[in-house]
Design a protein around this motif. Sequence first.
Motif, PDB file in Angstrom:
ATOM      1  N   GLY A  14     -93.328 -58.743 -21.416  1.00 38.63           N
ATOM      2  CA  GLY A  14     -93.686 -58.635 -22.973  1.00 38.63           C
ATOM      3  C   GLY A  14     -92.506 -59.016 -23.830  1.00 38.63           C
ATOM      4  N   ILE A  18     -93.368 -58.224 -27.622  1.00 37.11           N
ATOM      5  CA  ILE A  18     -92.940 -57.326 -28.408  1.00 37.11           C
ATOM      6  C   ILE A  18     -91.933 -57.417 -29.572  1.00 37.11           C
ATOM      7  CG2 ILE A  18     -91.327 -55.182 -28.152  1.00 37.11           C
ATOM      8  CD1 ILE A  18     -92.836 -54.746 -25.545  1.00 37.11           C
ATOM      9  N   LEU A 117     -88.122 -53.371 -20.286  1.00 33.91           N
ATOM     10  CA  LEU A 117     -89.315 -53.502 -20.209  1.00 33.91           C
ATOM     11  C   LEU A 117     -89.859 -53.820 -18.920  1.00 33.91           C
ATOM     12  CD1 LEU A 117     -89.818 -55.887 -23.387  1.00 33.91           C
ATOM     13  CD2 LEU A 117     -90.080 -53.436 -23.309  1.00 33.91           C
ATOM     14  N   THR A 160     -95.042 -51.831 -20.146  1.00 32.94           N
ATOM     15  CA  THR A 160     -95.945 -52.617 -21.373  1.00 32.94           C
ATOM     16  C   THR A 160     -97.365 -52.775 -20.826  1.00 32.94           C
ATOM     17  OG1 THR A 160     -95.543 -54.710 -20.180  1.00 32.94           O
ATOM     18  CG2 THR A 160     -94.144 -53.763 -21.937  1.00 32.94           C
ATOM     19  N   PRO A 165     -98.082 -53.444 -28.130  1.00 31.22           N
ATOM     20  CA  PRO A 165     -96.754 -54.046 -28.639  1.00 31.22           C
ATOM     21  C   PRO A 165     -96.386 -53.448 -30.086  1.00 31.22           C
ATOM     22  CG  PRO A 165     -98.305 -55.807 -28.027  1.00 31.22           C
ATOM     23  CD  PRO A 165     -99.168 -54.494 -27.743  1.00 31.22           C
ATOM     24  N   SER A 168     -94.613 -50.139 -28.796  1.00 36.36           N
ATOM     25  CA  SER A 168     -93.664 -50.435 -28.377  1.00 36.36           C
ATOM     26  C   SER A 168     -92.369 -50.723 -29.439  1.00 36.36           C
ATOM     27  CB  SER A 168     -93.507 -51.727 -27.346  1.00 36.36           C
ATOM     28  OG  SER A 168     -94.374 -51.305 -26.087  1.00 36.36           O
TER      29      SER A 168
END
Length: 183
Positions: A14, A18, A117, A160, A165, A168
């Motif tokens: 991700g 992100i 991640l 993730t 997103p 995060s």
Amino acid sequence: MPAAVILYGPPAAGKDTITAALIAEDSSFTLFRRLKVGGGRTDTYRMATAEEVAELSRSGEILWQNSRYDATYVVDRPELRMLLNSNMIPVLHLGQAEAIDALRAAVPEVRWTVVELWCTRAVAEQRIRDRNTNDTTARLDAWDETLPLRPDQVDLRIDTTDSSPAESASRIRRALETSCRST
């Protein structure tokens, strides 16, 4: 003290998604576009020649370099310095644990916030297939080779598959703010 974020993780964890969420939330974040020599994806890189990378190496301006997918990827001091001097918060994507120690040692004047991640291999495989990059096996091999970080290397861990997103990005901003206040 200038700040930068390292998003560490295996392929399809991700990092790109992100980073986009961080930039959408706060325009002071920017993707650090590594230099790349070789084929494949080009959209998130600054393309370079082998000669240009050799010159950076001779002048001691390479902070980290690795090879994968028949390409060479470089984190260079001039680009990092330019972003930091512009009061931007660079977001670097890394997949080798030793790169974190190398960057911290090479640029100790930066407050590095390291975010690990992760997602399951099955989720990574589906994400890779959805991208349709035609290199699923190589990316899954890289996923298998990506080692977990040591506790002293990481400030925040995010799975993730369980964190959107936007969520995060908010967690990363809070971790960065906390680390900057404590410095």
